[in-house]
Design a protein around this motif. Structure first.
Motif, short mmCIF file in Angstrom:
data_model
loop_
_atom_site.label_atom_id
_atom_site.label_comp_id
_atom_site.label_asym_id
_atom_site.label_seq_id
_atom_site.Cartn_x
_atom_site.Cartn_y
_atom_site.Cartn_z
N GLY A 1 0.83 -1.20 0.00
CA GLY A 1 0.00 0.00 0.00
C GLY A 1 0.86 1.25 0.00
N PRO A 2 0.24 2.42 -0.13
CA PRO A 2 1.01 3.66 -0.14
C PRO A 2 1.82 3.80 1.14
CG PRO A 2 -1.36 4.11 -0.34
CD PRO A 2 -1.19 2.63 -0.19
N LEU A 3 3.05 4.25 1.01
CA LEU A 3 3.90 4.46 2.18
C LEU A 3 3.51 5.76 2.85
CD1 LEU A 3 7.45 3.46 0.84
CD2 LEU A 3 5.77 2.04 2.05
N ILE A 4 3.30 5.68 4.15
CA ILE A 4 2.98 6.85 4.97
C ILE A 4 4.09 7.03 5.98
CG2 ILE A 4 1.29 7.95 6.49
CD1 ILE A 4 0.27 7.31 3.58
N ALA A 5 4.82 8.13 5.88
CA ALA A 5 5.94 8.40 6.79
C ALA A 5 5.40 8.99 8.09
CB ALA A 5 6.93 9.37 6.15
N VAL A 6 5.81 8.39 9.20
CA VAL A 6 5.35 8.78 10.53
C VAL A 6 6.56 9.17 11.38
CG1 VAL A 6 4.08 8.05 12.59
CG2 VAL A 6 3.50 7.07 10.36
N LEU A 7 6.51 10.34 11.97
CA LEU A 7 7.60 10.76 12.86
C LEU A 7 7.45 10.03 14.19
CD1 LEU A 7 10.07 12.61 13.20
CD2 LEU A 7 8.53 14.28 14.22
N LEU A 8 8.52 9.38 14.62
CA LEU A 8 8.52 8.71 15.91
C LEU A 8 8.74 9.72 17.02
CD1 LEU A 8 10.76 5.66 14.98
CD2 LEU A 8 8.32 5.60 15.49
N ALA A 9 8.31 9.39 18.22
CA ALA A 9 8.60 10.19 19.40
C ALA A 9 9.90 9.68 20.00
CB ALA A 9 7.47 10.06 20.43
N ALA B 1 0.01 3.17 13.87
CA ALA B 1 0.39 2.22 12.83
C ALA B 1 -0.82 1.39 12.38
CB ALA B 1 1.50 1.30 13.32
N SER B 2 -1.63 0.94 13.32
CA SER B 2 -2.77 0.10 12.93
C SER B 2 -3.80 0.89 12.14
CB SER B 2 -3.40 -0.59 14.14
OG SER B 2 -3.98 0.34 15.02
N ALA B 3 -3.98 2.19 12.44
CA ALA B 3 -4.92 3.00 11.67
C ALA B 3 -4.45 3.16 10.22
CB ALA B 3 -5.10 4.37 12.32
N ILE B 4 -3.17 3.35 10.02
CA ILE B 4 -2.62 3.46 8.66
C ILE B 4 -2.85 2.15 7.91
CG2 ILE B 4 -0.48 3.67 7.32
CD1 ILE B 4 0.44 5.67 9.54
N GLU B 5 -2.55 1.03 8.57
CA GLU B 5 -2.72 -0.27 7.92
C GLU B 5 -4.19 -0.55 7.61
OE1 GLU B 5 -0.62 -2.55 10.92
OE2 GLU B 5 1.09 -2.79 9.55
N LYS B 6 -5.10 -0.22 8.54
CA LYS B 6 -6.53 -0.44 8.30
C LYS B 6 -7.05 0.40 7.14
CE LYS B 6 -7.77 -1.91 12.95
NZ LYS B 6 -8.40 -1.55 14.21
N PRO C 1 2.86 1.93 7.01
CA PRO C 1 3.62 2.93 7.75
C PRO C 1 5.12 2.67 7.69
CG PRO C 1 2.64 1.36 9.27
CD PRO C 1 2.15 1.00 7.89
N VAL C 2 5.89 3.74 7.53
CA VAL C 2 7.34 3.73 7.68
C VAL C 2 7.67 4.86 8.65
CG1 VAL C 2 7.80 2.68 5.43
CG2 VAL C 2 7.70 5.17 5.62
N PHE C 3 8.81 4.78 9.29
CA PHE C 3 9.04 5.64 10.44
C PHE C 3 10.30 6.47 10.29
CE2 PHE C 3 6.63 1.89 11.40
CZ PHE C 3 5.48 2.45 11.90
N ILE C 4 10.22 7.71 10.81
CA ILE C 4 11.28 8.70 10.66
C ILE C 4 11.81 9.07 12.04
CG2 ILE C 4 11.86 11.00 9.76
CD1 ILE C 4 10.96 8.95 7.57
N SER C 5 13.14 9.06 12.18
CA SER C 5 13.78 9.51 13.42
C SER C 5 14.16 10.98 13.27
CB SER C 5 15.00 8.63 13.72
OG SER C 5 15.97 8.76 12.70
N TYR C 6 14.80 11.55 14.27
CA TYR C 6 14.99 13.01 14.32
C TYR C 6 16.14 13.57 13.50
CZ TYR C 6 11.91 12.91 18.40
OH TYR C 6 10.86 12.74 19.25
#
Length: 176
Positions: free
Chosen positions: A56-64, A83-88, A93-98
């Motif tokens: 599915g489309p990649l959605i970049a999510v900033l981690l805390a 993450a589960s909302a993006i998958e549903k 989801p892919v994740f971004i660090s600082y």
């Protein structure tokens, strides 16, 4: 709709989030110790276990990055509902660090951005003199601003939640 993918990645380049149940919670958070992300010398490409770029489309999510009172080290973490909302919704989801935010985004070439909520210091120039304390900016706020600027320059759909929405509304130079 064309879905973009991370073209130069192989499975060996990925850092996979792990689950941990922090004391006092009733759910497992996704996390990675910060020293694994920041100290490995390579561009962090962070995924969930079992990542499949074709789903599915990649959605970049900033981690805390938070230091839980019961852990010695700071973790990059995320509440599992993001993450589960993006998958549903059919996304991946892919994740971004600082650090090296733009490089991470350019490697992933996401189709959208999610700036989740959180508690962090906003840039001091956002406050009027005498209006509020002038906190120091934070690495996290800078990462949000970089992601927002990337989303604007690439015309990506972006969802800000709580602190993420405040970043979108507060930085007129990068976002509007």
């Amino acid at each position: 709709m064309t879905t973009t993918r991370c073209p130069n990645s192989t499975k060996t380049n990925f850092l996979e989030l792990r689950q941990i149940r922090y004391p006092g919670t009733d759910f497992d958070s996704w996390y990675l110790p910060a020293e694994e992300v920041d100290g490995n010398g390579r561009l962090p490409l962070i995924t969930l276990p079992g990542f499949n770029a074709g789903t599915g489309p990649l959605i970049a999510v900033l981690l805390a990055q938070d230091k839980h009172p019961d852990r010695q080290e700071a973790d990059y973490s995320l509440h599992p509902d993001y993450a589960s909302a993006i998958e549903k919704a059919g996304g991946t989801p892919v994740f971004i660090s600082y650090d090296r935010v733009r490089e991470q985004l350019e490697a992933w070439q996401p189709s959208g951005i999610l700036l989740p909520g959180g508690d962090f210091a906003f840039p001091p120039e956002w406050f009027a003199p005498g209006d509020a304390p002038q906190p120091a900016g934070s690495r996290r706020a800078n990462a949000y601003l970089e992601m927002a600027a990337y989303a604007k320059s690439c015309k990506l759909p972006t969802l800000g939640i709580c602190g993420g929405e405040q970043i979108l509304g507060g930085d007129r130079k990068s976002v509007v």
